[in-house]
Enzyme design. Structure first.
Site, PDB file in Angstrom:
ATOM      1  N   GLU A  51       0.628   5.444   1.252  1.00  5.35           N
ATOM      2  CA  GLU A  51      -0.188   6.308   2.098  1.00  5.35           C
ATOM      3  C   GLU A  51      -0.502   7.684   1.517  1.00  5.35           C
ATOM      4  O   GLU A  51      -0.772   8.607   2.278  1.00  5.35           O
ATOM      5  CB  GLU A  51       0.518   6.478   3.437  1.00  5.35           C
ATOM      6  CG  GLU A  51       1.834   7.292   3.382  1.00  5.35           C
ATOM      7  CD  GLU A  51       3.100   6.449   3.278  1.00  5.35           C
ATOM      8  OE1 GLU A  51       3.008   5.292   2.820  1.00  5.35           O
ATOM      9  OE2 GLU A  51       4.174   6.948   3.650  1.00  5.35           O
ATOM     10  N   GLU A 107      -1.356   2.426   7.051  1.00  2.72           N
ATOM     11  CA  GLU A 107      -1.433   3.529   6.093  1.00  2.72           C
ATOM     12  C   GLU A 107      -2.235   4.687   6.662  1.00  2.72           C
ATOM     13  O   GLU A 107      -1.905   5.850   6.431  1.00  2.72           O
ATOM     14  CB  GLU A 107      -2.029   3.062   4.765  1.00  2.72           C
ATOM     15  CG  GLU A 107      -1.290   1.901   4.102  1.00  2.72           C
ATOM     16  CD  GLU A 107       0.202   2.119   3.917  1.00  2.72           C
ATOM     17  OE1 GLU A 107       0.623   3.281   3.813  1.00  2.72           O
ATOM     18  OE2 GLU A 107       0.943   1.119   3.895  1.00  2.72           O
ATOM     19  N   GLU A 141       8.232   5.317   9.431  1.00  7.04           N
ATOM     20  CA  GLU A 141       7.736   3.947   9.360  1.00  7.04           C
ATOM     21  C   GLU A 141       7.630   3.317  10.734  1.00  7.04           C
ATOM     22  O   GLU A 141       6.745   2.521  11.008  1.00  7.04           O
ATOM     23  CB  GLU A 141       8.643   3.110   8.464  1.00  7.04           C
ATOM     24  CG  GLU A 141       8.595   3.523   6.997  1.00  7.04           C
ATOM     25  CD  GLU A 141       7.184   3.567   6.452  1.00  7.04           C
ATOM     26  OE1 GLU A 141       6.288   2.889   7.001  1.00  7.04           O
ATOM     27  OE2 GLU A 141       6.952   4.307   5.487  1.00  7.04           O
ATOM     28  N   ALA A 150       0.836  -1.184   0.000  1.00  7.76           N
ATOM     29  CA  ALA A 150       0.000   0.000   0.000  1.00  7.76           C
ATOM     30  C   ALA A 150       0.876   1.239   0.000  1.00  7.76           C
ATOM     31  O   ALA A 150       2.057   1.171   0.303  1.00  7.76           O
ATOM     32  CB  ALA A 150      -0.898   0.013   1.229  1.00  7.76           C
TER      33      ALA A 150
HETATM   34 ZN   LIG Z   1       4.559   2.920   5.998  1.00 12.64          ZN
END
Ligand SMILES: [Zn+2]
Ligand SMILES: *[C@@H]1O[C@H](CO)[C@@H](O)[C@H](O)[C@H]1NC(C)=O
Ligand SMILES: *[C@@H]1O[C@H](CO)[C@@H](O)[C@H](O)[C@H]1NC(C)=O
Ligand SMILES: *[C@@H]1O[C@H](CO)[C@@H](O)[C@H](O)[C@H]1NC(C)=O
Ligand SMILES: *[C@@H]1O[C@H](CO)[C@@H](O)[C@H](O)[C@H]1NC(C)=O
Length: 959
Positions: free
Chosen positions: A353, A387, A409, A351
């Site tokens: 974001e 996300e 992250e 994914a």
């Molecule tokens: Zn991430």
């Protein structure tokens, strides 16, 4: 398909690191057996034809040698970082992708963009990122410069594209003036390629027809491939996007539609101030479902078929409630009016974001209640939570430069657990932290050529470096900070950090800590933290119960390995030590050199370190485990997580620190265990033994041993779930049931293999009624295909080609790699390189699956090794990828193929491969190459040293 390459970020884990009263500093270790950012192999971009009128030209070479004397020192335009003389404020971008008709065999987009920027420092040079765009010439130059505030801008005297740094360079006759604002207009044409980067196209089939959509993936540095921009995360601006498209399509972007769509022009509202790497625009013919949750419009978009079948329903409900949860958690309202989640058929990551328009792999968003496994569901919850967490942390607050990606992250990875726990409390997901963590992170970070978590800003200075930080360490040894009582203060600090330079988070954190009077730190917070973030690796803490001493040492898998990277801290850490003595938790202590006392340390995994004990204490712990691992005696609380940890630690310590048989002995009690956590942990650690010995005479006894150990587990589920027709209710019990099938079938328990072949044949007889529960499908398919012949394989292939449901096609794609016949695997390898059969994004993972198979490994190996064809066809192709990230996935293949290497001849093969391709270079895969070589050398030593003993042990233990 948790095993192997295709493991989701769901396997991420958070480690609580410093438990300090009042403020809890969390080092979260997200395991990426997942790569959110696993870029696929970019094809070399095909030469593209000009469709522009004659005013348009490209300037793909650096012109004007007069101005560019080679003897001159490095020019501004040779630096990867923008000079920060010009700060963008606003972009007005119009894009027009041509989806219905290729022009001269190529899909293209045209566009124009005006960027308004302020000049901070007088300069006669404009640098703006731009890549793979053909720019229109105006009076012989690539842009038109105008002045805001009535300023009269200097004329452009020279302009060119600087290939290595991807700048459009404009030299001006005079200087831009500090404090004044200017606008730069460009007009461009680009290819809408299928390269999964920048503005690209994705294809799928619906109602037997090929459909094309246009979508984006900008992170880290591909926004510049869609429109010229100041493409660094710190250079935030507002964006106004207008997308032109044929009437049968609709358009989406970060912000809501501003005006009613006229039939072909979708103009979007101006965005919030944001980074270029988070921009997104999509043109598609998808359907959607929506809900309004506290004034936020939440929508799920996907192929019409998927939406009509209800495959977006779970995500819609989950996304809405996670958003609500996160608003409360951050105590900051969701910053945008809407949140779109879209599943794109060709997408390289799990994914992305993008602010307000999040893009997902279909597997990360679509759930079929009848066809998805629990694992799929867990992945979706994790990915959504991760996300959505970025919508604040990462998007609202952004790192200044890519060296700090780990902050971004790490925090999202930490928060994703909170989010999932909130939406699915019955999963007790926090218990799985440890499982998801231990196996991988410690392994990577225990190598002598690991890297520190935090690179210095100036260390990340090539495009390859930028792609390189998106690696295991970033996700796996990520540190983030939160405060239990006080999290918002910290968060605000980070907001402050983001908005004010320099990003001195250590100072800000120290401030927050100082406000908490009760905290006793042994030294400054920055000294504590820098040792963790600026040194690679982690310590091994040894508790000696005889002498009462605790000591630390840099933990390396190979103790004799030479660590070339020096550390200003000499590889020592300030370690917060929590331990238990006779079942009583002792006060937190700090270890730099020595301390005292012992017993079961690292309680509930609060520290990022491994623990070793003296032999006596190990033996006491082990006999405790074997006697009765659920009841306490002497040492209290050895169950669940702690028990697992004990096992993990021992096995990974193996012959380096303790006798190997002691390590193996810890797996004996598995025969009585039906819990998931101990099993999966032991298996993860036994993996090294499987890899080293599954081509040798050790394999027989090893197989017999596992068969024996799994027997009771298998029978447990055979009886309690009606011979695997049913599924237990608890999440971990469901996962144990999978372990039972996986190990029993793989290690040859006859009734398991019969069961899987039987079920598979039943399915072949009646393809419309699959009798296998989704949770068990990948394992059952795999086992049936492994023991069956071409007929079984061909049926699997047919079903793979027929299904439009990604979770199912992924299971089959994996299972097809389980075949044991070389010709089937070879044929599959061919298929995996054919885009008609296997999507480009899936090609590398398919090859990796094949390479994980003991038979397939050598096939992939010989076809990719120095003499082989995969290498000659594809290595060059990979190497021609636009930038290093294509190597990143290529590195997976190198990694997989060399995983079992443990002989001199294999070492030579690898060395030869390296030598033969040195002239092309390895880009981001260079560390993997080094890893593969070092690992092979250490495997050779390990096998030589331990083989006889291990053989003997398995022989005895399997009786
Ligand atoms: Zn991430
Ligand atoms: C860009 O220009 C080059 C050189 O003229 C041409 O080959 C290529 O096709 C053009 N690309 C597009 C997308 O128009
Ligand atoms: C953006 O550009 C379009 C045409 O390219 C123009 O109509 C519009 O007024 C511009 N918007 C702003 C805010 O400058
Ligand atoms: C940008 O392109 C659009 C679509 O082709 C056009 O309508 C608009 O006028 C262009 N803007 C400028 C400033 O030329
Ligand atoms: C523990 O301490 C004793 C006594 O000082 C020493 O003989 C022994 O080697 C130590 N064991 C470990 C594992 O360090």
């Amino acid at each position: 398909m948790k095993q192997g390459f295709y493991i989701s970020k769901a396997l991420a884990v958070v480690f609580v690191f410093l438990a300090v009263i009042g403020i809890v500093i969390i080092i979260s270790l997200a395991v990426v057996c997942s790569e959110e950012k696993a870029k696929n192999v970019g094809n070399a971009v095909t030469p593209i034809q000009s469709i522009r009128p004659s005013t348009s030209t490209t300037l793909w070479t650096t012109p004007s040698t007069a101005m560019m004397s080679t003897s001159q020192p490095k020019k501004t335009w040779n630096h990867i970082r923008l000079p920060m003389t010009l700060i963008p404020e606003f972009y007005n971008v119009t894009l027009w992708p041509r989806l219905t008709q290729p022009i001269n065999g190529m899909y293209i987009f045209t566009g124009n963009s005006t960027v308004r920027f302020t000049c901070k420092e007088a300069t006669n040079l404009i640098l703006i990122h731009c890549n793979m765009l053909n720019l229109t010439l105006f009076d012989g130059h690539h842009a038109i410069l105008t002045g805001g505030d009535g300023a009269n801008p200097p004329a452009i005297i020279n302009s060119w594209w600087e290939k290595d740094t991807q700048y459009l360079v404009l030299q001006l006759q005079g200087e831009l003036q500090a404090g004044k604002s200017y606008s730069l207009f460009t007009e461009f044409t680009g290819e809408l390629a299928d390269d999964l980067a920048g503005f690209y196209r994705s294809e799928y089939t619906e109602d037997g027809e090929k459909r094309i959509i246009a979508t984006t993936q900008m992170q880290p540095t591909d926004a510049r491939k869609a429109f010229p921009c100041f493409d660094e995360p710190a250079l935030k601006a507002r964006f106004s996007f207008t997308v032109i498209h044929e009437p049968q399509f609709l358009a989406l972007s970060n912000s809501p539609l501003a005006e009613g769509i006229t039939w072909t022009v979708s103009k979007f509202e101006e965005t919030e101030i944001m980074s270029t790497y988070l921009t997104a625009f999509i043109v598609c013919d998808f359907a959607s479902i929506e809900v309004v949750e506290e004034n936020i419009l939440v929508r799920i978009w996907a192929r019409k078929e998927a939406i009509y079948k209800g495959h977006g329903n779970y995500s819609l409900k989950t996304a809405a409630s996670i958003l609500k949860y996160l608003e409360a958690y951050y105590n900051i309202s969701y910053p945008l009016p809407k949140s779109d989640q879209i599943a794109v058929p060709d997408f390289n990551f799990f994914a992305m974001e993008n602010w307000g328009l999040l893009v997902y792999h279909e597997n990360g968003l679509l759930l079929d209640p009848n066809g998805s496994s629990t694992q799929n569901k867990e992945n979706i919850a994790f990915i959504l939570a991760h996300e959505l967490a970025h919508q604040w942390f990462g998007n609202l607050v952004t790192m200044k430069w890519w060296n700090d990606l780990w902050l971004n992250e790490g925090f999202a990875t930490y928060v994703q657990y909170l989010g999932v726990d909130f939406v699915e409390p019955s999963w007790s997901i926090k218990d799985l932290f440890v499982v998801y963590e231990v196996h991988y992170v410690f392994g990577v970070d225990a190598l002598p050529y690991s890297r520190p978590l935090s690179a210095k800003e100036e260390e990340i200075n090539t495009l390859e470096d930028i792609n390189g930080v998106i690696d295991a360490i970033t996700y796996s040894k990520v540190q983030s900070f939160a405060s239990l009582n006080n999290k918002n203060k910290i968060f605000q600090c980070w907001v402050g950090w983001c908005l004010t330079a320099p990003p001195d988070w250590v100072r800000l954190l120290a401030q927050a800590v100082n406000e908490q009077q009760s905290i006793q730190l042994p030294t400054s917070i920055s000294d504590i933290m820098n040792r963790w973030t600026r040194q690679m690796g982690f310590p091994l803490v040894t508790f000696n119960t005889t002498s009462g001493e605790i000591s630390q040492k840099h933990f390396l898998l190979d103790q004799k390995a030479i660590v070339r990277r020096t550390s200003e801290y000499n590889y020592t850490w300030h370690i917060p030590v929590s331990w238990m003595k006779s079942g009583i938790l002792q006060p937190l202590g700090w270890l730099l050199n020595k301390s005292a006392e012992w017993v079961l340390a690292n309680i509930n995994v609060t520290g990022y370190y491994r623990v070793n004990y003296d032999m006596q204490n190990w033996e006491r712990l082990l006999s405790q485990l074997q006697r009765d691992h659920s009841v306490s005696a002497g040492v209290q609380v050895i169950f669940g997580i702690d028990q697992t940890r004990a096992i993990n630690k021992i096995l990974r310590l193996d012959a380096q620190y303790i006798p190997i048989t002691l390590a193996l002995n810890t797996t004996r009690y598995l025969s009585k265990d039906t819990e998931y956590i101990p099993w999966i942990s032991a298996l993860a650690n036994l993996k090294h033994f499987f890899l080293m010995f599954d081509r040798s005479e050790v394999y027989g006894p090893m197989q017999a041993y596992l068969r024996k150990q799994v027997h009771q587990l298998y029978e447990h589920f055979e009886n309690s779930t009606e011979n695997f027709k049913e599924i237990p209710s608890a999440l971990t019990a469901q996962y144990s049931q999978r372990v039972a099938v996986w190990i029993a079938c793989e290690y040859g328990l006859k009734k398991c293999r019969d069961l899987s072949s039987g079920l598979y044949k039943q399915w072949m007889d009646k393809p419309s009624a699959n009798p296998i529960h989704p949770n068990l499908r990948s394992l059952i398919y795999c086992s049936a295909i492994a023991s069956g012949g071409v007929e079984m394989w061909d049926f699997g292939w047919k079903m793979f080609r027929n299904t439009t449901f990604t979770a199912e096609s992924d299971r089959l794609r994996y299972a097809l790699s389980c075949a044991k016949e070389p010709w089937l695997l070879n044929r599959y390898l061919e298929y995996s390189l054919n885009q008609e059969y296997i999507r480009k994004q899936d090609s590398i993972s398919t090859i990796s699956y094949i390479a994980s198979n003991v038979v397939g490994q050598s096939l992939v190996g010989t076809s990719f090794d120095p003499v082989g064809k995969l290498c000659s066809i594809n290595y060059n192709k990979f190497a021609f990828g636009r930038y290093g990230s294509s190597f990143f996935l290529f590195s997976h293949i190198i990694n997989k193929v060399s995983e079992r290497f443990a002989s001199e001849s294999e070492l030579r093969q690898l060395e030869q491969f390296k030598k033969d391709n040195e002239h092309i270079g390895f880009g981001v895969a260079a560390p993997t190459m080094t890893l593969a070589l070092e690992r092979t050398r250490s495997n050779i030593k390990w096998v030589n040293k331990n083989k006889q003993e291990v053989l003997k042990w398995f022989q005895e233990a399997s009786e």
